[in-house]
Design an enzyme around this catalytic site. Structure first.
Site, short mmCIF file in Angstrom:
data_model
loop_
_atom_site.label_atom_id
_atom_site.label_comp_id
_atom_site.label_asym_id
_atom_site.label_seq_id
_atom_site.Cartn_x
_atom_site.Cartn_y
_atom_site.Cartn_z
N TYR A 1 6.66 44.62 49.52
CA TYR A 1 7.06 44.46 50.92
C TYR A 1 7.23 42.96 51.24
O TYR A 1 8.27 42.52 51.74
CB TYR A 1 6.02 45.09 51.87
CG TYR A 1 6.12 44.56 53.27
CD1 TYR A 1 7.19 44.92 54.08
CD2 TYR A 1 5.18 43.66 53.77
CE1 TYR A 1 7.31 44.40 55.37
CE2 TYR A 1 5.30 43.13 55.04
CZ TYR A 1 6.36 43.50 55.84
OH TYR A 1 6.48 42.96 57.09
N SER B 1 8.12 37.94 58.16
CA SER B 1 6.69 38.14 58.37
C SER B 1 5.91 36.94 57.84
O SER B 1 6.33 36.28 56.87
CB SER B 1 6.28 39.40 57.60
OG SER B 1 4.89 39.42 57.42
N ALA C 1 15.32 46.81 61.12
CA ALA C 1 15.20 48.01 60.29
C ALA C 1 14.64 47.66 58.91
O ALA C 1 15.31 46.98 58.12
CB ALA C 1 16.56 48.68 60.15
N LYS D 1 10.79 40.51 51.96
CA LYS D 1 11.05 39.59 53.08
C LYS D 1 11.39 38.19 52.54
O LYS D 1 12.28 37.52 53.04
CB LYS D 1 9.83 39.52 54.01
CG LYS D 1 9.56 40.81 54.77
CD LYS D 1 10.66 41.09 55.77
CE LYS D 1 10.53 42.43 56.45
NZ LYS D 1 11.69 42.80 57.26
C1 UD1 Z 1 -1.11 43.33 56.79
C2 UD1 Z 1 -0.40 43.20 55.46
C3 UD1 Z 1 0.72 42.21 55.61
C4 UD1 Z 1 1.66 42.64 56.73
C5 UD1 Z 1 0.86 42.79 58.02
C6 UD1 Z 1 1.73 43.26 59.18
C7 UD1 Z 1 -2.00 43.71 53.67
C8 UD1 Z 1 -2.78 43.15 52.53
N1 UD1 Z 1 -1.33 42.80 54.40
O1 UD1 Z 1 -1.61 42.07 57.14
O2 UD1 Z 1 1.44 42.06 54.42
O3 UD1 Z 1 2.67 41.69 56.94
O4 UD1 Z 1 -0.20 43.73 57.80
O5 UD1 Z 1 1.69 44.59 59.44
O6 UD1 Z 1 -1.98 44.89 53.89
N2 UD1 Z 1 -8.96 45.33 58.43
C9 UD1 Z 1 -10.17 45.99 58.37
N3 UD1 Z 1 -10.17 47.36 58.40
C10 UD1 Z 1 -9.02 48.10 58.49
C11 UD1 Z 1 -7.78 47.42 58.55
C12 UD1 Z 1 -7.79 46.02 58.51
O7 UD1 Z 1 -11.23 45.37 58.29
O8 UD1 Z 1 -9.08 49.33 58.49
C13 UD1 Z 1 -8.96 43.85 58.43
C14 UD1 Z 1 -8.19 43.23 57.28
O9 UD1 Z 1 -9.00 43.07 56.16
C15 UD1 Z 1 -7.72 41.91 57.92
C16 UD1 Z 1 -7.53 42.27 59.40
O10 UD1 Z 1 -8.31 43.43 59.61
O11 UD1 Z 1 -8.72 40.94 57.80
C17 UD1 Z 1 -6.11 42.55 59.78
O12 UD1 Z 1 -5.57 43.53 58.90
P1 UD1 Z 1 -4.11 44.15 59.11
O13 UD1 Z 1 -3.97 44.65 60.50
O14 UD1 Z 1 -3.87 45.11 58.00
O15 UD1 Z 1 -3.13 42.90 58.99
P2 UD1 Z 1 -2.97 41.81 57.81
O16 UD1 Z 1 -4.03 41.91 56.81
O17 UD1 Z 1 -2.83 40.49 58.47
#
Ligand code: UD1
Length: 334
Positions: free
Chosen positions: A149, A124, A81, A153
């Site tokens: 966030y 995380s 949670a 953690k």
């Molecule tokens: C994000 C969070 C992280 C969290 C994790 C788990 C941020 C900066 N980090 O990590 O703290 O623990 O989610 O839920 O938000 N991307 C795109 N377009 C999008 C969405 C994402 O290009 O619309 C890219 C991002 O730049 C990244 C990758 O996809 O390179 C993954 O993104 P995301 O799924 O948000 O995960 P994290 O960045 O790893």
């Protein structure tokens, strides 16, 4: 054996509950539906043909936790949670620290009073900040989190470390999740964020489902194989399975604190994600290159050998499965 699951209707909680019930564990669940739906309870029942002993409420409610521990002979707690939106946490730090840190303190107080001393805590990979090295081992330095966030953690991990030193009867596992994606094979449960998704896979699914026009690829000038961000995506059922292995580990190991990365050990770029999704689902994902998202890093993927070895756990699903199952959940729940 009775397992108390907080956040039992959420994305990771619900998938873990199905496995727990299928493996013969009794599940006592708590959820306040702040980011989940009540209908998930029926879906878990439909998948497993079993019921959860369910309590609706907040983990900050100590009386409720006391009641749960008094009425149920709980052996182990899995704490899912928490609030998890990075963007929201920047806007609402007080709510995030209250919900993510105070609630754990309340839970731990109640656990200690009722002599329940086995806990699996959801952390995380975000605690590594911009990692010193990849693949990331558990020894990689933590800290330098970039948002409340992540810091919530980090703080909670520190609290758990202090507690395990102060009360050596505690047995605690901290799981550091990488990027959970995908859905249960039944497509009854999956990732269902409210509003515009912040994370990559749910965003791709909404584009595939024509709810959003195109994907913004945040940056193509990172120091990675194709310039886009690289992450370690792990199928939600593999992640859920690690919790079953975690319970077994708590049953047969010495007291203390154990920390494990949960990832596949493979890093995929945003463009690789798009290509795989398009290929396995036979659908085009329009995208545009957009500026970098603040706080993003080049590469983040796990060295999960410690979990593989000590938990006897390995991932069964590959990226194709993740993309297929994520999309199936979306189209079957239109
Ligand atoms: C994000 C969070 C992280 C969290 C994790 C788990 C941020 C900066 N980090 O990590 O703290 O623990 O989610 O839920 O938000 N991307 C795109 N377009 C999008 C969405 C994402 O290009 O619309 C890219 C991002 O730049 C990244 C990758 O996809 O390179 C993954 O993104 P995301 O799924 O948000 O995960 P994290 O960045 O790893």
């Amino acid at each position: 054996m009775k397992i108390f699951v907080t956040g039992c209707c959420g994305y990771i909680g619900s998938h873990t509950c199905t496995l727990l019930l299928e493996k013969g564990y009794e599940v006592v669940g708590l959820d306040n539906f702040s980011n989940s739906k009540r209908s998930v309870l029926n879906k878990i029942k439909k998948i497993t043909n079993k019921d959860i002993i369910f309590y609706e409420g907040n983990m900050l409610n100590k009386e409720l936790l006391d009641e749960i521990f008094t009425k149920n002979n709980i052996d182990c707690v899995i704490d899912f949670a928490a609030f998890k939106s990075v963007g929201d946490s920047v806007l609402k730090p007080i709510q995030y620290y209250t919900n993510n840190v105070n609630s754990v303190l309340t839970l731990l107080t109640s656990m200690q009073e009722h002599n329940v001393k086995k806990l699996i805590f959801s952390s995380s990979a975000t605690v590594y900040g911009n990692p010193e090295f990849v693949p990331i081992t558990e020894n990689c330095e933590v800290g330098n989190t970039t948002n409340p966030y992540g810091t919530s953690k980090l703080f909670t991990e520190k609290i758990l470390k202090d507690l395990s030193l102060a009360d050596p009867e505690f047995k605690i596992i901290i799981f550091r999740y990488f990027n959970p994606v995908g859905a249960h094979k039944s497509s009854l449960i999956g990732e269902d964020p409210l509003g515009i998704p912040a994370n990559l896979m749910p965003y791709i699914c909404k584009v595939a489902n024509k709810e959003l026009d195109y994907l913004n690829v945040f940056g193509n000038d990172y120091n990675t194989k194709d310039g886009t961000g690289v992450r370690d995506y792990i199928h939600i059922m593999d992640l859920a399975d690690a919790h079953i292995k975690g319970i077994e580990k708590l049953g047969n190991s010495q007291n203390g604190l154990y920390i494990y990365n949960l990832g596949t050990g493979k890093g995929y770029s945003v463009l690789e994600m798009i290509n795989t999704f398009e290929k396995v689902n036979n659908i085009k994902i329009p995208y545009k290159i957009a500026p970098r998202r603040s706080g993003d890093i080049d590469e983040c993927y796990a060295d999960s050998k410690k979990a593989n070895k000590e938990l006897n756990w390995t991932c069964q699903y590959n990226l194709e499965d993740m993309c297929k199952d994520a999309y199936n959940f979306i189209i079957k729940n239109k």
